[in-house]
Design a protein around this motif. Structure first.
Motif, PDB file in Angstrom:
ATOM      1  N   ILE A 140       0.851   6.434   3.786  1.00 51.27           N
ATOM      2  CA  ILE A 140       0.352   6.453   2.793  1.00 51.27           C
ATOM      3  C   ILE A 140      -1.152   6.404   3.150  1.00 51.27           C
ATOM      4  N   THR A 165      -1.944  -0.735   1.921  1.00 50.59           N
ATOM      5  CA  THR A 165      -1.572   0.459   2.342  1.00 50.59           C
ATOM      6  C   THR A 165      -1.817   0.628   4.189  1.00 50.59           C
ATOM      7  N   LYS A 195       5.862   8.467  -6.498  1.00 52.45           N
ATOM      8  CA  LYS A 195       5.627   8.402  -4.944  1.00 52.45           C
ATOM      9  C   LYS A 195       5.142   6.976  -4.435  1.00 52.45           C
ATOM     10  N   GLU A 220       6.907  12.854   7.362  1.00 51.53           N
ATOM     11  CA  GLU A 220       6.074  12.712   6.488  1.00 51.53           C
ATOM     12  C   GLU A 220       4.895  11.694   6.865  1.00 51.53           C
ATOM     13  N   TYR A 280       7.649   4.881  -1.901  1.00 52.50           N
ATOM     14  CA  TYR A 280       7.005   4.424  -0.718  1.00 52.50           C
ATOM     15  C   TYR A 280       7.137   2.862  -0.622  1.00 52.50           C
TER      16      TYR A 280
END
Length: 577
Positions: free
Chosen positions: A559, A574, A416, A556, A420
């Protein structure tokens, strides 16, 4: 009918309707009136929109529940002798998570083990947020001596689930516990409130330390058979106290490593009411087969003479039957345990017929007030059929397990995170085919691509002589059919397209198939795995990448700001939620 405006509206109303136009041309009057009225209406709409937005933000904030957990090794005595187990806050099994639909769960996990650790949440769908799923394909492990705070929301869910450690065969040492998600107030539940709500965690167990078991697997060997069965962390004498005449809810989860367990209570019937978040038709059973990874809720009524009764969990489909007992103790008991421990069924056909009898209660509410039967899954066109077949084989001199001839190996970076941050060289979409290839088994970091909002049929084909159990993270699905032999398109003629049960873990009987329907409405990277834990560890799993190109938090979440970074994702930034 009357229309009342608040005081802050009175000035524009006064201007628009009381302004003097005596010295102007009529058309100018009309134009000015139109202009002022339009301004007022625009002002009013914007004000109402702002007010509604503020109201929505306040009203939409669901409750928070906070947990602070310390994970350690400690001494446990499940079989009466000392073993090393994984404790959470000193408890084995771990603490119960109690929640209500849509609650936010903030779980701060301190890893006091000398090795990396992760927790996963079996059946919790992590809507739009596979970052929190807690398997290595989505989440970096918590380093020794560090902590990580999971931020979960049990969005639009009710029911009975459990959490467990997902790395390094830790599951064989404990670290698991129950998750109970209750309906919100005013959402009708199709049975009266029970007198109490008991957790019943059952599972097979080894006397061997999990590090020894892991070494067996790493060297390419099959594991020996488990040596015991536990009920709430003990082989015997766990006690559940009830009052005569009252009804109780038991949430039964098989948190074991490989075996189907049959659960029964001496001289009592069990009324099934819920399976992994779905209210079921309320059928009564004398015993229930609970396959590994599955959860059931039953109601029992203490309607017998006041004494103690055997509660039994025993292995199914094994040459040697392992049995664990607990006690149903009436608070006014006038007699101790007596009678023969009740035996369980022995036939596979019995289990298949029971599985087919478990159906959705179409008129009952689920997490929302509308009936569960409102979604007519049987009328939706299938956009894709995926056929998955497991196999056991030797690769490079070692035991491996595979799906469609691909045996999964973890990458150095969670999939993931690689997806990302668009990191190349970690995985390739399409590295596992949609159907059995017939090729020799090979190792790969297998990822299957899928489109957001598609509706798929998945067929699990089992040509082996054991019962398989499959779980899909991030989703629940309808179990529309199961039968012996090989699935063909004609098998669809026997599908249940009306009231199939919706769940997240399903069994596949020996030399048989099971078919499911699934709406791909949850973007993310989702683990599809065997719940037979040694097989999962040695490759019987892969990831389903459900993708949307919209790049919107509507599909979605970003993060998490506190996401742990590892592998090739180290040093990346992030973005705050």
């Amino acid at each position: 009918f009357s229309l009342h405006f608040p005081s802050w509206v009175s000035l524009p109303l006064f201007i628009s309707f009381n302004f003097s136009f005596s010295n102007t041309h009529p058309s100018t009057n009309h134009l000015f009136c139109f202009f002022v009225s339009s301004l007022f209406i625009m002002n009013l709409v914007l004000s109402l929109f702002s007010f509604c937005s503020i109201f929505y933000l306040v009203a939409a904030e669901d409750p928070y529940r906070f947990f602070d957990w310390n994970v350690t090794y400690g001494d446990i005595y499940p079989l009466g002798v000392k073993q090393q187990g994984i404790l959470i806050n000193g408890q084995f099994p771990g603490p119960e998570i109690y929640a209500v639909t849509n609650d936010n769960l903030i779980i701060n996990v301190h890893n006091s083990l000398p090795e990396p650790f992760l927790l996963s949440w079996n059946g919790v769908q992590q809507r739009r947020n596979s970052f929190q799923d807690g398997v290595y394909g989505t989440t970096c492990p918590i380093p020794p001596g560090k902590n990580f705070t999971y931020k979960l929301q049990v969005k639009d869910q009710i029911g009975s689930f459990f959490y467990f450690p997902s790395l390094a065969f830790h599951k064989a040492a404990g670290g698991f516990g129950s998750i109970k998600i209750l309906s919100r107030p005013l959402i009708p539940v199709p049975f009266p409130n029970p007198a109490d709500d008991f957790t019943v965690l059952i599972g097979d167990w080894y006397k061997l330390n999990h590090t020894i078991l892991r070494r067996f697997l790493d060297l390419g060997h099959r594991l020996p058979l488990p040596q015991a069965v536990l009920i709430n962390g003990r082989a015997n004498w766990t006690t559940f106290t009830v009052e005569q005449g009252k009804t109780y809810r038991l949430r039964i989860s098989n948190v074991g490593l490989e075996n189907t367990l049959n659960f029964r209570i001496q001289d009592h019937t069990m009324k099934l009411v819920e399976v992994e978040g779905t209210h079921t038709l309320q059928t009564s059973y004398s015993s229930i087969d609970v396959h590994v990874g599955q959860s059931y809720s039953v109601l029992i009524t203490a309607d017998q003479a006041p004494k103690d009764f055997h509660i039994v969990a025993s292995t199914r489909f094994t040459e040697k039957i392992l049995t664990s007992t607990a006690v149903l103790h009436y608070s006014n008991s006038q007699g101790s345990l007596s009678g023969v421990i009740p035996g369980g069924p022995t036939e596979i056909d019995w289990s298949i017929q029971q599985a087919r009898s478990i159906r959705t209660n179409l008129t009952a509410s689920g997490p929302r007030p509308n009936p569960q039967g409102s979604y007519h899954y049987g009328t939706i066109n299938i956009s894709r059929t995926i056929k998955l077949m497991s196999s056991a084989t030797i690769v490079n001199g070692k035991q491996r397990y595979a799906v469609n001839s691909v045996s999964f190996v973890p990458a150095d970076t969670p999939l993931k995170l690689a997806d990302y941050f668009k990191i190349d060289g970690v995985f390739k979409v399409g590295s596992i085919p949609d159907s059995p290839s017939g090729k020799s088994t090979h190792l790969d970091t297998s990822v299957m691509g899928a489109d957001f909002r598609s509706f798929v049929e998945i067929v699990f084909q089992n040509r082996e002589s054991i019962v398989q159990s499959w779980h899909i993270d991030g989703y629940s699905f309808w179990v529309v059919g199961m039968d012996g032999g090989t699935w063909t398109p004609n098998s669809r003629n026997q599908y249940n397209l009306q009231d199939a049960v919706s769940r997240s873990t399903t069994q596949v009987y020996p030399r048989s198939w099971t078919a499911i329907y699934m709406a791909l409405d949850n973007v993310g990277m989702w683990n599809i795995r065997s719940e037979f834990w040694a097989r999962q560890y040695l490759g019987q799993q892969f990831y389903l990448r459900v993708y949307s190109d919209a790049g919107s938090i509507r599909d979605e979440y970003l993060i998490p700001e506190n996401a742990l970074l590892c592998g090739k994702a180290l040093g990346r930034k992030t973005t705050p939620l």
